[in-house]
Write an enzyme that holds these catalytic residues in place. Structure first.
Site, short mmCIF file in Angstrom:
data_model
loop_
_atom_site.label_atom_id
_atom_site.label_comp_id
_atom_site.label_asym_id
_atom_site.label_seq_id
_atom_site.Cartn_x
_atom_site.Cartn_y
_atom_site.Cartn_z
N GLU A 126 0.78 -1.23 0.00
CA GLU A 126 0.00 0.00 0.00
C GLU A 126 0.82 1.29 0.00
O GLU A 126 0.28 2.36 0.32
CB GLU A 126 -0.99 0.01 1.19
N MET A 127 2.09 1.24 -0.40
CA MET A 127 2.87 2.46 -0.42
C MET A 127 2.61 3.29 -1.67
O MET A 127 2.50 4.53 -1.60
CB MET A 127 4.36 2.12 -0.27
#
Length: 904
Positions: free
Chosen positions: A497-498
Site C-alpha cells: 500500500e505504499m
C-alpha cells in the site's frame, strides 16, 4: 534446512581422539572427514539492562539474569518475573519503557585447540533485533542495523583456547534512528503508527512492532534467531540454488548452482542427489537421470532416486559451480485441491582433500507463473501452476505472535493446517511483519499452500540515503536466497500500500511537501521498489514474478476493478454496505476485510471477570482501530438491535463478519475467469485482540473461518438476489465437467415446503456459471419474505466422489426474519479417542447455530452454521484441556444457541 547445515553420517572408521574431543566440544557426533564444524551458541545466555548515563528511576535493576536465545527482551523479562504478561488486561501501556532502555546479552563458550587449527572460523547470527554492537572477548566485531539480515563475521584471530565471552548490546531502536531522521530533513509519511515521531521508516525492523490497528506497540530487542560458530578447512557449501529450467509432465530439467567457499585452490568432487520424499508414494518408473555437464561427469539412478557428479576446480575464496540433472516423468507439486504437493529430498555434497560438506533441502517440481497482461477486461492478474490457471483462495498472514521467537514449528503447522482445512490454497505474507521462519515455508510446501511474499515494507515511504538502499539490497539478497527453493513461493511483492498511499491518501498535502520534497521522496521510492528490489529478484531468483506494490490501484479508482490486484476497503473504512461486494468485483482481490470479536474463551484468556463488559478499559486496549467498536456497532445496527451483553455482542459481531465476507467470497468466485483470486484480511492475530482475523491468537476459529471453508470448497452452489432476480450459480474448480442435480426449494421458517424446482445440471471444468434463475416474485409466489428461506442444493453423481454443495438465501436481513424459537436437539456420543460427536438438529429454521462449552475452550469441527428446517449436522468436539477429555465435560458443559436466542 539451510545450506551447509546438519551433521553427515558417521564414518566407518573410528575417529582419532583429537577429532572425537572436537565432536564433543561442538555438540555433534562428527565423522573425521567433515569439512565444516558448527558450534550452536544457544545455551548459557544472560541479559541485563545496561546502566544509563542519565539517572532515572528504571523499573528493573542491572543484574545479570538468565536469558533465552533465540528470544526477545520482553519474554526474558517475563520469564525472570520482572514484568507481567504483556497481553494480560491493560499491561501494554505500562511496558513501554522497555524500548527506551539499552539491553546487553552475553554467553561464554569453550573452544578446543583443535577447532582453532581450522583454516577459517566465523561467528554467524541468523538474526539480530536490531541495532546491536557485538563484542567477542572484549573486541567489537560487528555493528548490526537490520533485523532481516544474517550476519557472518570472521573471528579466527579473536578466539583463544578455553573460555571465550560473547556479548551483544542492543541500543534503543527509536533513539538510534533519530539522527538519521534529522539528517534526512523531510518528514516521511506513514500510516498506523501510534506514536510520534514516526520512526519505523528509518529502521529495518518489523513495522508491526511499533503498533498497528490490530496489534500492540512492543518495540523488541534481542538475539531473535540462532547464533553459532562455524569452522572449516577445505570446502564449505554456503548456498545451493535448484533452478528449474524446464518442467513438464514428461521431464524436469534442473540446474543446481552451488556456492562454495574454499580455503585454498583444490580439485573437488561435486555431487547432487534427488529422491521422492518419504511422505509421497513412490512410482517405480518415476525418475531417471541424464548427466550432461562434462566429460568428467558420472551419473546413476535407481527407482525414485537420481544422482549426478562432476569434478570441479575451485579457487581460494567464494565461487559458484553448476551441475545439471534431468528427471523423466516427474511427480509434480500441485497447490492444495489440485493434486499432491509432492516434494523431493535434494542434496548437494562437495568434497576435497578427504573432507566434505553438504547442503540438504526439499524442492517441488512445478512451474509457477503470474499472468499479468492486457485483456478484454483490462489487465489480468492470476496464477498458473504447471500450465493450469489457479483461482487463489486464501488470506493475508501476519506474524503468529508479537514475540516471534516463541512461535514453534507446531504453531506454524497448526495455523497453516487451519488455512488448508478451510479449502485455501494461498497465503500472502504481509509486508509489515517478518520474512517468516523456515518452518512456515516448509509447512506451506507440505500442504500445497502458495505463498505471496511481500518484502518487508508497509504503509510508509523510505529514506533516500545510500546507506539505507545498500542495507535493503543486502537484506533482499539474503532473504531471496534463503527462500527461493521453496515450492510454495509464488511471487515477490515490493511493498504493501505504499504506491496507493502516495497517490491517494493525501500524504504530501498533510505534510506540506514542496514540489522538491515530493520529487526527493518519490525518487527514493522508485530507487528501492523499481530498481533495487526487482534487480535483486532478477539476479538471485530469475524467472520469479515481481510486483512493485500491492494494490495496483487504490480502491477509490475505477482501475482497481479492472487492472491488476485490488485492496477494496469501501466496506469498513468507507462504511459501505456489505452488498457493495456484489458490484465491486476486481481481477484479483488481495486484501479486504471486516472485524469480528474473538470468542469468549479467548476473551477470558486476557481479562479478569470484572473486565468482561462492553466499554471496559481492558477491552478498549485490545481494540487498536480508533473507531473499531463504533464501526462494528454501526454495521450491526443495520441488521439487529445492538445488544448490551458482551457475549451477545461477540456472537453478533462474528455473525455479521462472516455474512459480509461470504458475500464477497462468493461474488469473487462467481466472477471467474475475470476474477481469479480472493485473499482476505486477515487469517491470524499476533496477540489476543479484536481484529479482522478468522482465526484468533489462541488458534480458535471464528464464524468467518467456517464460512470461508464453505465458500472456498471446490464445489460451490451460490444463490444470490440481484435486481429482483434470484440466480443460482454453480462454481466448480475441478478440471473436468461435473454432472449432477440441482434442487431449489422455498421453505417456511417452520418447515413447510412452499416451492420446489429441480433439474439436471452439468458444470464445466474450472468454471462458474448461472445454472438457474427466476424472478423474486415468482420464487416467493406471494409468501412473506421475512418468513421464508431459499435452499439450493447441488448433488453430483455418485461416481464423481464429490460432496454435495448446499447454501441458503434470505430475502431480508437477519434482524427482520420472523424466526420461530428453535428447539435444538443435541445427541452427544463419546468416542474411544477422547473426542465427542455431537449431532445437532432443528425442526425449524435455525440460523447461526453456535456450539460452545460453558467456561471451557474446545475445538469444533463445524460451528456457526445455519440449519434449514428438519436438517441436522454432525460435529466433532475436542476440549483443549487434555484432562477435560477424560470425563463427561462435553456432556455437562455443551451449550447451543442460534440467532433466535440473541435477537428475540
Amino acid at each position: 534446512m539451510k545450506a551447509g547445515s546438519g551433521c553427515p553420517g558417521r564414518a566407518s572408521r573410528r575417529p582419532p581422539l583429537l577429532l572425537a574431543t572436537l565432536a564433543l566440544v561442538i555438540g555433534c557426533d562428527l565423522a573425521p572427514d567433515t569439512a565444516v564444524r558448527r558450534l550452536d551458541l544457544a545455551s548459557a545466555w544472560e541479559f541485563r539492562r545496561v546502566p544509563s548515563e542519565a539517572e532515572r528511576a528504571w523499573p528493573v535493576d542491572t543484574l545479570w539474569r538468565p536469558a533465552t536465545v533465540p528470544g526477545t527482551v520482553h519474554t526474558d523479562l517475563l520469564a525472570a518475573g520482572l514484568i507481567g504478561d504483556p497481553y494480560w488486561r491493560a499491561n501494554e501501556d505500562s511496558l513501554q519503557w522497555i524500548e527506551e532502555a539499552t539491553w546487553a546479552y552475553r554467553t561464554t563458550f569453550t573452544v578446543d585447540e583443535a577447532l582453532l587449527e581450522e583454516r577459517a572460523l566465523a561467528l554467524v547470527f541468523d538474526g539480530l533485533d536490531t541495532f546491536a554492537d557485538v563484542r567477542l572477548n572484549g573486541e567489537t566485531v560487528l555493528d548490526a542495523d537490520n533485523m532481516f539480515r544474517a550476519w557472518e563475521v570472521p573471528v579466527r584471530e579473536r578466539l583463544w583456547p578455553g573460555a571465550n565471552e560473547l556479548e551483544v548490546t542492543f541500543r534503543p531502536p527509536v533513539a538510534e534512528v533519530l539522527p538519521a531522521m534529522e539528517t534526512h530533513g523531510i518528514a516521511l509519511p506513514m500510516g498506523n503508527d501510534r506514536r510520534e515521531p514516526p520512526t519505523r521508516a528509518f529502521a529495518r525492523k518489523a513495522a508491526y512492532h511499533f503498533g498497528w490497528d490490530w496489534g500492540p506497540r512492543f518495540v523488541t530487542s534481542g538475539v531473535w534467531k540462532p547464533v553459532r560458530l562455524v569452522a572449516w578447512s577445505g570446502v564449505r557449501v554456503t548456498d545451493a540454488h535448484w533452478v528449474q529450467e524446464e518442467v513438464t509432465a514428461e521431464r524436469a530439467r534442473l540446474r543446481v548452482d552451488v556456492t562454495v567457499e574454499a580455503t585454498a585452490a583444490v580439485t573437488a568432487r561435486l555431487a547432487v542427489t534427488m529422491a521422492v520424499a518419504p511422505t509421497v508414494a513412490a512410482r517405480p518408473d518415476a525418475l531417471t537421470e541424464v548427466a550432461r555437464v562434462s566429460a568428467e561427469t558420472s551419473a546413476g539412478s535407481a527407482g525414485d532416486a537420481a544422482s549426478a557428479t562432476r569434478r570441479v576446480r575451485l579457487q581460494a575464496g567464494t565461487q559458484t559451480v553448476s551441475i545439471a540433472l534431468d528427471v523423466n516423468e516427474p511427480h509434480l507439486w500441485w497447490p492444495a485441491g489440485m493434486g499432491a504437493a509432492t516434494l523431493y529430498e535434494a542434496g548437494v555434497e562437495v568434497g576435497a582433500a578427504g573432507r566434505v560438506d553438504r547442503s540438504d533441502t526439499r524442492i517441488g517440481l512445478r512451474t509457477v507463473e503470474v499472468v499479468n497482461q492486457t485483456d478484454a477486461w483490462g489487465e489480468s492478474f492470476f496464477l498458473r501452476v504447471n500450465g493450469v490457471p489457479v483461482f487463489a483462495r486464501g488470506a493475508n498472514w501476519v506474524p503468529a505472535d508479537h514475540f516471534t521467537p516463541r512461535v514453534t514449528e507446531a504453531d506454524y503447522r497448526r495455523l497453516l493446517a487451519s488455512a488448508r482445512d478451510a479449502n485455501m490454497n494461498m497465503l500472502r505474507v504481509w509486508g509489515g511483519g517478518i520474512y517468516e521462519d523456515d518452518a512456515f515455508y516448509d509447512a506451506a510446501d507440505d500442504m500445497g499452500l502458495l505463498v505471496w511474499q511481500d518484502f518487508m515494507f508497509a504503509n510508509q515511504m523510505v529514506p533516500a540515503d545510500e546507506t539505507f538502499v545498500e542495507n535493503v539490497a543486502r537484506e533482499a539478497e539474503h532473504q531471496i536466497r534463503r527462500l527461493r527453493n521453496h515450492a510454495s513461493l509464488a511471487l515477490w511483492c515490493g511493498n504493501n500500500e505504499m504506491d496507493e498511499g502516495w497517490h491517494n491518501w493525501g500524504w504530501q498535502r498533510s505534510l506540506g511537501y514542496t514540489a522538491a520534497d515530493s520529487a526527493t521522496v518519490w525518487e527514493a521510492y522508485e530507487r528501492v521498489f523499481h530498481q533495487t528490489l526487482p534487480w535483486a529478484v532478477e539476479v538471485h531468483d530469475p524467472g520469479r514474478f515481481y510486483w512493485p506494490s500491492s494494490p495496483r490501484h487504490g480502491w477509490g479508482r475505477a482501475e482497481s476493478m479492472t487492472h491488476g490486484d485490488s485492496h477494496y476497503w469501501g466496506v469498513w473504512w468507507g462504511l459501505e454496505p456489505f452488498e457493495v461486494f456484489l458490484d465491486k468485483v476486481p481481477r484479483f482481490m488481495s486484501e479486504f476485510g471486516f472485524q469480528g470479536m474473538p470468542g469468549m474463551a479467548t476473551i477470558r484468556d486476557f481479562t479478569a471477570e470484572e473486565d468482561r463488559f462492553l466499554g471496559s478499559e481492558v477491552l478498549a486496549v485490545h481494540q487498536k482501530h480508533p473507531t473499531g467498536y463504533e464501526t462494528v456497532g454501526a454495521y450491526m445496527a443495520r441488521e439487529y438491535a445492538v445488544p448490551d451483553d458482551l457475549s451477545d455482542f461477540v456472537y453478533l459481531s462474528q455473525r455479521i463478519q462472516a455474512r459480509g465476507m461470504r458475500l464477497a467470497f462468493e461474488a469473487h468466485r462467481r466472477g471467474r475467469p475475470r476474477t481469479m483470486g480472493t485473499l482476505y484480511w486477515q487469517l491470524n492475530d499476533t496477540w489476543p485482540v479484536v481484529s479482522w482475523s478468522s482465526v484468533d491468537h489462541a488458534g480458535r476459529w471464528k464464524a468467518l473461518h467456517y464460512a470461508a471453508r464453505e465458500a472456498f470448497a471446490p464445489l460451490l452452489v451460490s444463490p444470490v438476489l440481484v435486481d429482483d432476480t434470484v440466480g443460482v450459480w454453480g462454481v466448480w474448480d475441478g478440471p473436468e465437467p461435473l454432472a449432477g442435480r440441482l434442487t431449489v426449494e422455498l421453505l417456511h421458517v417452520r418447515g413447510e415446503a412452499i416451492g420446489r424446482w429441480a433439474e439436471a445440471v452439468t458444470l464445466g471444468g474450472a468454471s462458474s456459471e448461472r445454472v438457474w434463475s427466476l424472478s423474486r416474485s415468482q420464487v416467493l409466489g406471494g409468501a412473506d419474505p421475512a418468513s421464508v428461506v431459499l435452499r439450493a442444493t447441488f448433488e453430483p453423481g455418485a461416481a464423481a466422489g464429490v460432496e454435495p454443495a448446499r447454501a441458503l438465501l434470505y430475502f431480508v436481513t437477519g434482524g427482520e426474519l420472523r424466526l420461530a424459537e428453535p428447539s435444538l436437539a443435541l445427541d452427544v456420543t463419546r468416542t474411544p479417542d477422547g473426542t465427542w460427536r455431537v449431532t445437532v438438529g432443528s425442526d425449524v429454521l435455525a440460523p447461526g447455530v453456535h456450539l460452545y462449552l460453558e467456561g471451557e475452550a474446545a475445538h469444533f469441527s463445524d460451528n456457526h452454521f445455519d440449519l434449514a428446517p428438519g436438517e441436522s449436522r454432525e460435529v466433532v468436539v475436542v476440549p483443549e484441556r487434555e484432562d477435560a477429555r477424560e470425563d463427561a465435560t462435553v456432556e455437562r458443559l455443551l451449550r447451543a444457541r442460534s440467532l433466535a436466542d440473541v435477537v428475540r
